[in-house]
Design a protein around this motif. Structure first.
Motif, PDB file in Angstrom:
ATOM      1  N   ASP A  68       0.735  -1.295  -0.068  1.00  0.00           N
ATOM      2  CA  ASP A  68       0.007  -0.118  -0.001  1.00  0.00           C
ATOM      3  C   ASP A  68       0.920   1.306   0.039  1.00  0.00           C
ATOM      4  O   ASP A  68       0.499   2.326  -0.753  1.00  0.00           O
ATOM      5  CB  ASP A  68      -0.814  -0.031   1.098  1.00  0.00           C
ATOM      6  CG  ASP A  68      -1.941   1.153   1.109  1.00  0.00           C
ATOM      7  OD1 ASP A  68      -2.563   1.546   0.106  1.00  0.00           O
ATOM      8  OD2 ASP A  68      -2.074   1.996   2.178  1.00  0.00           O
ATOM      9  N   GLU A  69       1.925   1.397   0.814  1.00  0.00           N
ATOM     10  CA  GLU A  69       2.743   2.381   1.022  1.00  0.00           C
ATOM     11  C   GLU A  69       3.673   2.733  -0.551  1.00  0.00           C
ATOM     12  O   GLU A  69       3.673   3.762  -1.075  1.00  0.00           O
ATOM     13  CB  GLU A  69       3.922   2.264   2.011  1.00  0.00           C
ATOM     14  CG  GLU A  69       3.168   2.496   3.376  1.00  0.00           C
ATOM     15  CD  GLU A  69       4.349   1.958   4.588  1.00  0.00           C
ATOM     16  OE1 GLU A  69       4.314   2.520   5.463  1.00  0.00           O
ATOM     17  OE2 GLU A  69       5.084   1.090   4.235  1.00  0.00           O
ATOM     18  N   ARG A  70       3.985   1.620  -1.091  1.00  0.00           N
ATOM     19  CA  ARG A  70       4.483   1.476  -2.288  1.00  0.00           C
ATOM     20  C   ARG A  70       3.790   2.013  -3.398  1.00  0.00           C
ATOM     21  O   ARG A  70       4.198   2.926  -4.315  1.00  0.00           O
ATOM     22  CB  ARG A  70       5.283   0.160  -2.688  1.00  0.00           C
ATOM     23  CG  ARG A  70       5.533   0.167  -4.146  1.00  0.00           C
ATOM     24  CD  ARG A  70       6.726   0.999  -4.529  1.00  0.00           C
ATOM     25  NE  ARG A  70       8.147   0.789  -3.992  1.00  0.00           N
ATOM     26  CZ  ARG A  70       8.973   1.680  -4.128  1.00  0.00           C
ATOM     27  NH1 ARG A  70       9.016   2.738  -4.997  1.00  0.00           N
ATOM     28  NH2 ARG A  70      10.103   1.580  -3.421  1.00  0.00           N
ATOM     29  N   ALA A  71       2.478   1.808  -3.169  1.00  0.00           N
ATOM     30  CA  ALA A  71       1.476   2.296  -4.356  1.00  0.00           C
ATOM     31  C   ALA A  71       1.226   3.778  -4.168  1.00  0.00           C
ATOM     32  O   ALA A  71       0.875   4.446  -5.146  1.00  0.00           O
ATOM     33  CB  ALA A  71       0.178   1.386  -4.371  1.00  0.00           C
ATOM     34  N   ARG A  72       1.061   3.957  -3.035  1.00  0.00           N
ATOM     35  CA  ARG A  72       0.874   5.566  -2.699  1.00  0.00           C
ATOM     36  C   ARG A  72       2.126   6.169  -2.933  1.00  0.00           C
ATOM     37  O   ARG A  72       1.872   7.488  -3.916  1.00  0.00           O
ATOM     38  CB  ARG A  72       0.734   5.768  -1.219  1.00  0.00           C
ATOM     39  CG  ARG A  72      -0.839   5.439  -0.833  1.00  0.00           C
ATOM     40  CD  ARG A  72      -1.062   6.016   0.622  1.00  0.00           C
ATOM     41  NE  ARG A  72      -0.143   6.078   1.441  1.00  0.00           N
ATOM     42  CZ  ARG A  72       0.112   5.530   2.773  1.00  0.00           C
ATOM     43  NH1 ARG A  72      -0.808   4.209   3.013  1.00  0.00           N
ATOM     44  NH2 ARG A  72       0.912   5.376   3.529  1.00  0.00           N
ATOM     45  N   LEU A  73       3.278   5.743  -2.790  1.00  0.00           N
ATOM     46  CA  LEU A  73       4.413   6.403  -3.358  1.00  0.00           C
ATOM     47  C   LEU A  73       4.562   6.545  -4.921  1.00  0.00           C
ATOM     48  O   LEU A  73       4.853   7.583  -5.492  1.00  0.00           O
ATOM     49  CB  LEU A  73       5.705   5.695  -2.815  1.00  0.00           C
ATOM     50  CG  LEU A  73       7.050   6.288  -3.219  1.00  0.00           C
ATOM     51  CD1 LEU A  73       7.138   7.701  -2.477  1.00  0.00           C
ATOM     52  CD2 LEU A  73       8.093   5.715  -2.554  1.00  0.00           C
ATOM     53  N   ASP A  74       4.405   5.614  -5.572  1.00  0.00           N
ATOM     54  CA  ASP A  74       4.188   5.492  -7.003  1.00  0.00           C
ATOM     55  C   ASP A  74       3.169   6.334  -7.372  1.00  0.00           C
ATOM     56  O   ASP A  74       3.457   7.139  -8.711  1.00  0.00           O
ATOM     57  CB  ASP A  74       3.730   4.176  -7.452  1.00  0.00           C
ATOM     58  CG  ASP A  74       5.048   3.152  -7.406  1.00  0.00           C
ATOM     59  OD1 ASP A  74       6.017   3.782  -7.040  1.00  0.00           O
ATOM     60  OD2 ASP A  74       4.846   1.972  -7.512  1.00  0.00           O
ATOM     61  N   ARG A  75       1.944   6.447  -6.869  1.00  0.00           N
ATOM     62  CA  ARG A  75       0.925   7.556  -7.240  1.00  0.00           C
ATOM     63  C   ARG A  75       1.466   9.183  -7.026  1.00  0.00           C
ATOM     64  O   ARG A  75       1.367   9.770  -7.904  1.00  0.00           O
ATOM     65  CB  ARG A  75      -0.419   7.137  -6.623  1.00  0.00           C
ATOM     66  CG  ARG A  75      -1.014   6.101  -7.225  1.00  0.00           C
ATOM     67  CD  ARG A  75      -2.436   6.284  -6.442  1.00  0.00           C
ATOM     68  NE  ARG A  75      -2.550   6.010  -4.928  1.00  0.00           N
ATOM     69  CZ  ARG A  75      -2.727   4.851  -4.268  1.00  0.00           C
ATOM     70  NH1 ARG A  75      -2.362   3.929  -4.932  1.00  0.00           N
ATOM     71  NH2 ARG A  75      -2.451   5.042  -2.910  1.00  0.00           N
ATOM     72  N   MET A  76       2.429   9.412  -6.074  1.00  0.00           N
ATOM     73  CA  MET A  76       2.657  10.646  -5.774  1.00  0.00           C
ATOM     74  C   MET A  76       3.607  10.980  -6.910  1.00  0.00           C
ATOM     75  O   MET A  76       3.894  12.243  -7.289  1.00  0.00           O
ATOM     76  CB  MET A  76       3.477  10.587  -4.337  1.00  0.00           C
ATOM     77  CG  MET A  76       3.988  11.840  -4.086  1.00  0.00           C
ATOM     78  SD  MET A  76       4.929  11.936  -2.617  1.00  0.00           S
ATOM     79  CE  MET A  76       6.401  11.051  -3.321  1.00  0.00           C
ATOM     80  N   ARG A  79       1.791  11.720 -10.166  1.00  0.00           N
ATOM     81  CA  ARG A  79       1.255  12.967 -10.049  1.00  0.00           C
ATOM     82  C   ARG A  79       2.179  14.021 -10.213  1.00  0.00           C
ATOM     83  O   ARG A  79       1.932  15.045 -10.821  1.00  0.00           O
ATOM     84  CB  ARG A  79       0.433  13.123  -8.631  1.00  0.00           C
ATOM     85  CG  ARG A  79      -1.144  12.707  -8.583  1.00  0.00           C
ATOM     86  CD  ARG A  79      -1.637  13.178  -7.293  1.00  0.00           C
ATOM     87  NE  ARG A  79      -0.844  13.145  -6.219  1.00  0.00           N
ATOM     88  CZ  ARG A  79      -0.802  12.110  -5.379  1.00  0.00           C
ATOM     89  NH1 ARG A  79      -1.618  11.081  -5.493  1.00  0.00           N
ATOM     90  NH2 ARG A  79      -0.148  12.142  -4.388  1.00  0.00           N
TER      91      ARG A  79
END
Length: 191
Positions: A68-76, A79
């Motif tokens: 989940d943290e990796r996915a959030r980092l990739d989305r950031m 963006r």
């Protein structure tokens, strides 16, 4: 006679004054064209994105990230890249470039730059510019990443709540009158 000399001097100086003034739109457009400004910006964007991603990876090195943290980092990162591409799109940059060149260089300087960048040496410089920029970014990362890691540690330290205040133990209370009398009589009995 003096009038003729003065008029002749003005006529000769007029072209020089025009060259000392700012470049016209056609000169600036030609300079941007021979400098391949648009192609340079287009080539630079992927390098900036790769550099940004590498910097984030270096900052996160040694940390275990959940999926989940990796996915959030990739989305950031995605963006951020999209915002950068939007901000650095040529249709937004071109007017900025035109103003910068117009306000920085004279018409004479602009013609000299056109001549240089139109030459074989100028074109070789432009061909090597992406590699030069990549090498510059790599060197800068080596300086910036440790500084960013230190800044991150400082921020984390400041964000932690301070340890709760534990008052020091109170000094012992002075002995009461009764205690003093007891202590005196105990001392008299031991003698």
């Amino acid at each position: 006679m003096k009038r003729y000399v003065f008029a002749l001097a003005l006529m000769l100086a007029a072209p020089l004054a025009a060259l000392a003034g700012p470049p016209n739109d056609a000169q600036v457009a030609r300079l941007l064209e021979v400098m391949r400004a648009r192609q340079t910006v287009d080539a630079l964007l992927p390098q900036i994105e790769a550099s940004q991603k590498q910097m984030v990876e270096q900052m996160m090195a040694g940390r275990e990230l959940s999926a989940d943290e990796r996915a959030r980092l990739d989305r950031m990162i995605a963006r951020s890249s999209a915002q950068m591409r939007k901000a650095l799109a040529w249709d937004k940059l071109e007017p900025v470039y035109r103003d910068i060149y117009r306000n920085t260089f004279s018409a004479e300087d602009t013609d000299a730059l056109i001549a240089f960048y139109g030459s074989a040496a100028g074109q070789r410089l432009l061909e090597k510019m992406p590699a030069l920029m990549q090498n510059t970014m790599t060197a800068m990362q080596k300086l910036v990443v440790p500084m960013m890691q230190e800044l991150q540690q400082d921020i984390e330290a400041e964000a932690r709540p301070p340890a709760p205040f534990v008052p020091p133990p109170a000094p012992p209370a002075p002995p009461s009158r009764e205690q003093k009398i007891k202590d005196k009589s105990a001392g008299a009995q031991t003698k």
